[in-house]
Scaffold this motif. Structure first.
Motif, PDB file in Angstrom:
ATOM      1  N   VAL A  41       4.762   0.645   4.914  1.00 55.17           N
ATOM      2  CA  VAL A  41       3.304   0.233   5.544  1.00 55.17           C
ATOM      3  C   VAL A  41       2.071   0.741   4.892  1.00 55.17           C
ATOM      4  CG1 VAL A  41       1.978  -0.308   7.681  1.00 55.17           C
ATOM      5  CG2 VAL A  41       4.596  -0.190   7.527  1.00 55.17           C
ATOM      6  N   ASP A  42       1.149   0.101   4.465  1.00 55.98           N
ATOM      7  CA  ASP A  42      -0.078   0.420   3.864  1.00 55.98           C
ATOM      8  C   ASP A  42      -1.324  -0.491   4.121  1.00 55.98           C
ATOM      9  OD1 ASP A  42      -0.533   3.348   2.094  1.00 55.98           O
ATOM     10  OD2 ASP A  42      -2.084   2.157   1.948  1.00 55.98           O
ATOM     11  N   ARG A  43      -2.590  -0.022   4.317  1.00 57.56           N
ATOM     12  CA  ARG A  43      -3.480  -0.972   4.176  1.00 57.56           C
ATOM     13  C   ARG A  43      -3.945  -1.579   2.736  1.00 57.56           C
ATOM     14  NH1 ARG A  43      -8.644   2.316   6.964  1.00 57.56           N
ATOM     15  NH2 ARG A  43      -8.625   4.006   5.286  1.00 57.56           N
ATOM     16  N   SER A  44      -3.414  -0.813   1.835  1.00 60.19           N
ATOM     17  CA  SER A  44      -3.694  -0.991   0.269  1.00 60.19           C
ATOM     18  C   SER A  44      -2.374  -2.023  -0.120  1.00 60.19           C
ATOM     19  CB  SER A  44      -3.746   0.479  -0.524  1.00 60.19           C
ATOM     20  OG  SER A  44      -3.456   0.069  -1.921  1.00 60.19           O
ATOM     21  N   ASP A  45      -2.808  -2.801  -1.096  1.00 60.66           N
ATOM     22  CA  ASP A  45      -1.937  -3.736  -1.705  1.00 60.66           C
ATOM     23  C   ASP A  45      -1.034  -2.860  -2.489  1.00 60.66           C
ATOM     24  OD1 ASP A  45      -2.749  -5.987  -0.274  1.00 60.66           O
ATOM     25  OD2 ASP A  45      -4.113  -6.795  -1.938  1.00 60.66           O
ATOM     26  N   LEU A  46      -1.178  -1.736  -3.061  1.00 62.70           N
ATOM     27  CA  LEU A  46      -0.230  -1.069  -3.756  1.00 62.70           C
ATOM     28  C   LEU A  46       0.939  -0.970  -3.365  1.00 62.70           C
ATOM     29  CD1 LEU A  46      -2.797   2.063  -4.710  1.00 62.70           C
ATOM     30  CD2 LEU A  46      -2.120   0.328  -6.189  1.00 62.70           C
ATOM     31  N   VAL A  47       1.219  -0.826  -1.977  1.00 62.54           N
ATOM     32  CA  VAL A  47       2.455  -0.956  -1.335  1.00 62.54           C
ATOM     33  C   VAL A  47       3.352  -1.947  -1.692  1.00 62.54           C
ATOM     34  CG1 VAL A  47       1.891  -2.273   0.801  1.00 62.54           C
ATOM     35  CG2 VAL A  47       3.333  -0.285   0.925  1.00 62.54           C
ATOM     36  N   ILE A  48       2.784  -3.104  -2.199  1.00 60.10           N
ATOM     37  CA  ILE A  48       3.642  -4.367  -2.552  1.00 60.10           C
ATOM     38  C   ILE A  48       4.258  -3.687  -3.941  1.00 60.10           C
ATOM     39  CG2 ILE A  48       3.413  -6.729  -3.467  1.00 60.10           C
ATOM     40  CD1 ILE A  48       0.994  -6.910  -1.944  1.00 60.10           C
ATOM     41  N   GLU A  49       3.531  -3.235  -4.901  1.00 61.63           N
ATOM     42  CA  GLU A  49       4.396  -2.835  -6.084  1.00 61.63           C
ATOM     43  C   GLU A  49       5.389  -1.725  -5.767  1.00 61.63           C
ATOM     44  OE1 GLU A  49       3.081  -0.249 -10.122  1.00 61.63           O
ATOM     45  OE2 GLU A  49       1.282  -1.490  -9.000  1.00 61.63           O
ATOM     46  N   VAL A  50       5.271  -0.612  -4.849  1.00 67.56           N
ATOM     47  CA  VAL A  50       6.098   0.133  -4.467  1.00 67.56           C
ATOM     48  C   VAL A  50       7.184  -0.210  -4.026  1.00 67.56           C
ATOM     49  CG1 VAL A  50       6.669   2.341  -3.470  1.00 67.56           C
ATOM     50  CG2 VAL A  50       4.421   2.026  -4.003  1.00 67.56           C
ATOM     51  N   THR A  51       7.273  -1.390  -3.023  1.00 70.75           N
ATOM     52  CA  THR A  51       8.525  -2.008  -2.405  1.00 70.75           C
ATOM     53  C   THR A  51       9.055  -2.734  -3.456  1.00 70.75           C
ATOM     54  OG1 THR A  51       6.854  -2.209  -0.483  1.00 70.75           O
ATOM     55  CG2 THR A  51       9.047  -3.806  -0.519  1.00 70.75           C
ATOM     56  N   LYS A  52       8.387  -3.606  -4.559  1.00 72.18           N
ATOM     57  CA  LYS A  52       9.181  -4.160  -5.450  1.00 72.18           C
ATOM     58  C   LYS A  52      10.072  -3.461  -6.331  1.00 72.18           C
ATOM     59  CE  LYS A  52       8.318  -8.036  -8.947  1.00 72.18           C
ATOM     60  NZ  LYS A  52       9.266  -7.376  -9.849  1.00 72.18           N
ATOM     61  N   SER A  53       9.399  -2.123  -6.701  1.00 73.17           N
ATOM     62  CA  SER A  53      10.254  -1.279  -7.534  1.00 73.17           C
ATOM     63  C   SER A  53      11.692  -1.013  -6.815  1.00 73.17           C
ATOM     64  CB  SER A  53       9.531  -0.064  -7.642  1.00 73.17           C
ATOM     65  OG  SER A  53      10.240   0.883  -8.291  1.00 73.17           O
ATOM     66  N   LEU A  54      11.445  -0.745  -5.404  1.00 69.40           N
ATOM     67  CA  LEU A  54      12.757  -0.376  -4.612  1.00 69.40           C
ATOM     68  C   LEU A  54      13.399  -1.791  -4.788  1.00 69.40           C
ATOM     69  CD1 LEU A  54      11.056   1.704  -1.634  1.00 69.40           C
ATOM     70  CD2 LEU A  54      12.620   2.303  -3.634  1.00 69.40           C
ATOM     71  N   GLN A  55      13.174  -2.961  -4.491  1.00 67.18           N
ATOM     72  CA  GLN A  55      13.755  -4.218  -4.401  1.00 67.18           C
ATOM     73  C   GLN A  55      14.614  -4.435  -5.830  1.00 67.18           C
ATOM     74  OE1 GLN A  55      10.581  -6.814  -3.020  1.00 67.18           O
ATOM     75  NE2 GLN A  55      11.130  -6.643  -1.143  1.00 67.18           N
ATOM     76  N   ASP A  56      13.813  -4.128  -6.837  1.00 66.18           N
ATOM     77  CA  ASP A  56      14.262  -4.384  -8.023  1.00 66.18           C
ATOM     78  C   ASP A  56      15.646  -3.300  -8.435  1.00 66.18           C
ATOM     79  OD1 ASP A  56      12.473  -6.187  -8.674  1.00 66.18           O
ATOM     80  OD2 ASP A  56      11.539  -5.015  -9.979  1.00 66.18           O
ATOM     81  N   GLN A  57      15.641  -2.237  -7.617  1.00 62.32           N
ATOM     82  CA  GLN A  57      17.035  -1.474  -7.679  1.00 62.32           C
ATOM     83  C   GLN A  57      18.285  -1.934  -6.704  1.00 62.32           C
ATOM     84  OE1 GLN A  57      15.576   2.889  -7.454  1.00 62.32           O
ATOM     85  NE2 GLN A  57      13.706   1.962  -7.466  1.00 62.32           N
TER      86      GLN A  57
END
Length: 263
Positions: A41-57
């Protein structure tokens, strides 16, 4: 070196706030790697990139963007989580951080309000929002990220907010123990972290503000028995331990992770 306990959080659903960078990002990454279904959770869209990195793993991770300074914002997080999971086991309230660094007489009214809104209210709303789902699930764990800055200089409003987090932790743990909900605070000490992608204060520091900020750094290091800053991993490891079942007999306390500075 990161120590990964691969299955420590299997079948656990964990919400991590402020997960786009810093300690929150580190906590979310470790939780996911240790088996948790992790809601970043974050108010910044940067959290999307972090989440995608985890999903890619191949890890089980979802994101929610929300303004956690409001109860409505945190209710959105809980509602979105329950759409994807049947329960909530762990909440890591990590949002916070001082915005300005200066003696209290130089703070303006609106700055004081913004400091409290940032470093106290997201934790209050988080605790309130997850209580009913945790009670219905038979228990849970809430970890509130606090700070040793409750005894500090040049950030009195932030210190007051984190003092409130510590009091909230103790009182809520007392109240919710019969519901099998543990509540613990981690008081982070000085922590070496990558430069923030999105700074807390959008305006660059003046020369005087740089002097005041350096006073914080010097005081923090000198107050530590080890006379140094820790690492993000130091904080992440402590948070994950207290969130795990290994710490099931720990509740209602604020634990300093600060090289000996008790705050």
């Amino acid at each position: 070196m990161n120590m990964i306990f691969k299955d420590r959080f299997n079948n656990k659903v964990a919400i991590v706030t402020g997960a786009a960078q810093g300690i929150g990002k580190g906590v979310a990454e470790r939780l996911a790697k240790e088996g948790a279904k992790t809601i970043l959770v974050d108010r910044s869209d940067l959290v999307i990139e972090v989440t995608k990195s985890l999903q890619d793993q191949g890890l089980d991770a979802l994101y929610v963007t929300a303004d956690l300074e409001t109860y409505e914002g945190f209710q959105k997080v809980v509602n979105e989580t329950l759409k994807h999971a049947e329960h909530i086991d762990i909440l890591i309230n990590n949002v916070g951080g001082t915005i300005w660094a200066k003696p209290f007489e130089h703070y303006q009214e609106d700055e004081i309000i913004k400091e409290i809104n940032r470093s106290l209210y997201p934790t209050i709303w988080g605790c309130r929002s997850v209580l009913q789902p945790m009670i219905a699930n038979g228990g849970g764990v809430i970890i509130n990220v606090s700070s040793i800055a409750t005894r500090s200089i040049n950030r009195v409003p932030y210190a007051a907010a984190k003092g409130g987090v510590n009091a909230l932790t103790a009182s809520l743990a007392f109240e919710q123990a019969p519901n099998n909900i543990r509540v613990v605070a981690i008081a982070t000490g000085g922590t070496e972290a990558p430069e923030r992608i999105i700074p807390r204060n959008e305006n660059p520091m003046s020369e005087q503000e740089k002097v005041w900020y350096q006073q914080i750094v010097d005081q923090t290091r000198n107050s530590s028995l080890q006379k140094k800053y820790g690492t993000v991993e130091d904080q992440v490891s402590a948070i994950l331990f207290v969130a795990s079942d290994e710490a099931k007999f720990i509740t209602g306390v604020t634990i300093p992770v600060s090289g000996g500075d008790l705050g």
